[in-house]
Design a protein around this motif. Structure first.
Motif, short mmCIF file in Angstrom:
data_model
loop_
_atom_site.label_atom_id
_atom_site.label_comp_id
_atom_site.label_asym_id
_atom_site.label_seq_id
_atom_site.Cartn_x
_atom_site.Cartn_y
_atom_site.Cartn_z
N ILE A 181 10.51 27.89 66.12
CA ILE A 181 11.60 27.61 67.07
C ILE A 181 12.34 26.31 66.77
N ALA A 182 11.70 25.42 66.03
CA ALA A 182 12.38 24.17 65.68
C ALA A 182 13.52 24.41 64.70
N ASN A 183 13.35 25.34 63.78
CA ASN A 183 14.37 25.61 62.78
C ASN A 183 15.23 26.83 63.09
N ASN A 184 14.69 27.76 63.88
CA ASN A 184 15.41 28.99 64.18
C ASN A 184 15.13 29.39 65.64
N PRO A 185 15.71 28.64 66.60
CA PRO A 185 15.41 28.90 68.01
C PRO A 185 16.11 30.15 68.55
N TRP A 186 15.52 30.69 69.61
CA TRP A 186 16.17 31.76 70.36
C TRP A 186 17.26 31.11 71.20
N GLY A 187 18.30 31.88 71.52
CA GLY A 187 19.38 31.33 72.33
C GLY A 187 19.86 32.32 73.38
N VAL A 188 20.48 31.79 74.42
CA VAL A 188 21.05 32.62 75.49
C VAL A 188 22.55 32.36 75.55
N ASP A 189 23.32 33.43 75.54
CA ASP A 189 24.77 33.34 75.71
C ASP A 189 25.06 33.53 77.20
N TYR A 190 25.19 32.40 77.89
CA TYR A 190 25.36 32.45 79.35
C TYR A 190 26.68 33.11 79.74
N GLY A 191 27.65 33.12 78.86
CA GLY A 191 28.92 33.82 79.14
C GLY A 191 28.70 35.31 79.33
N LYS A 192 27.71 35.87 78.65
CA LYS A 192 27.42 37.30 78.80
C LYS A 192 26.59 37.58 80.05
N VAL A 193 25.87 36.57 80.54
CA VAL A 193 25.04 36.74 81.73
C VAL A 193 25.86 36.54 83.00
N SER A 194 26.87 35.69 82.94
CA SER A 194 27.66 35.33 84.13
C SER A 194 28.24 36.54 84.87
N PRO A 195 28.84 37.52 84.19
CA PRO A 195 29.38 38.67 84.93
C PRO A 195 28.30 39.43 85.72
N LEU A 196 27.09 39.47 85.16
CA LEU A 196 25.99 40.15 85.87
C LEU A 196 25.64 39.40 87.14
N ILE A 197 25.62 38.08 87.05
CA ILE A 197 25.30 37.26 88.21
C ILE A 197 26.38 37.40 89.28
N VAL A 198 27.64 37.40 88.86
CA VAL A 198 28.74 37.56 89.81
C VAL A 198 28.65 38.92 90.49
#
Length: 92
Positions: A30-47
């Motif tokens: 994870i130090a060299n190749n971490p997982w990531g979250v694209d919050y822009g893709k999650v935001s519509p679900l939350i709305v």
């Protein structure tokens, strides 16, 4: 980011099981190749979820208002019956 400061967010590996489109899969290191979250893709679900909850809350509030109105009418009928009964009993 300072590791001593609490962070708020999703755990990418957990989110990946629910909504993989919002996650960039990393590697084992994870130090060299971490997982990531694209919050822009999650935001519509939350709305959308928030809108759904608001609609449900509005429906519940309308039902409560209707029930309160019914209770008030029933209480008025009870009061009217009490007055009628008091008049009948007073004549005896």
């Amino acid at each position: 980011a300072d590791k001593n400061i609490p962070q708020t967010g999703f755990i990418a590996q957990q989110l990946h099981t629910i909504f993989p489109n919002a996650v960039t899969v990393g590697g084992d290191d994870i130090a060299n190749n971490p997982w990531g979250v694209d919050y822009g893709k999650v935001s519509p679900l939350i709305v959308k979820a928030t809108q759904d909850l608001k609609n449900e809350l509005d429906s519940q509030n309308a039902l409560i208002s209707l029930q309160q109105s019914t209770i008030e009418k029933q209480q008025a009928q009870i009061n009217e019956l009490k007055q009628m009964l008091e008049k009948v009993l007073a004549k005896k």
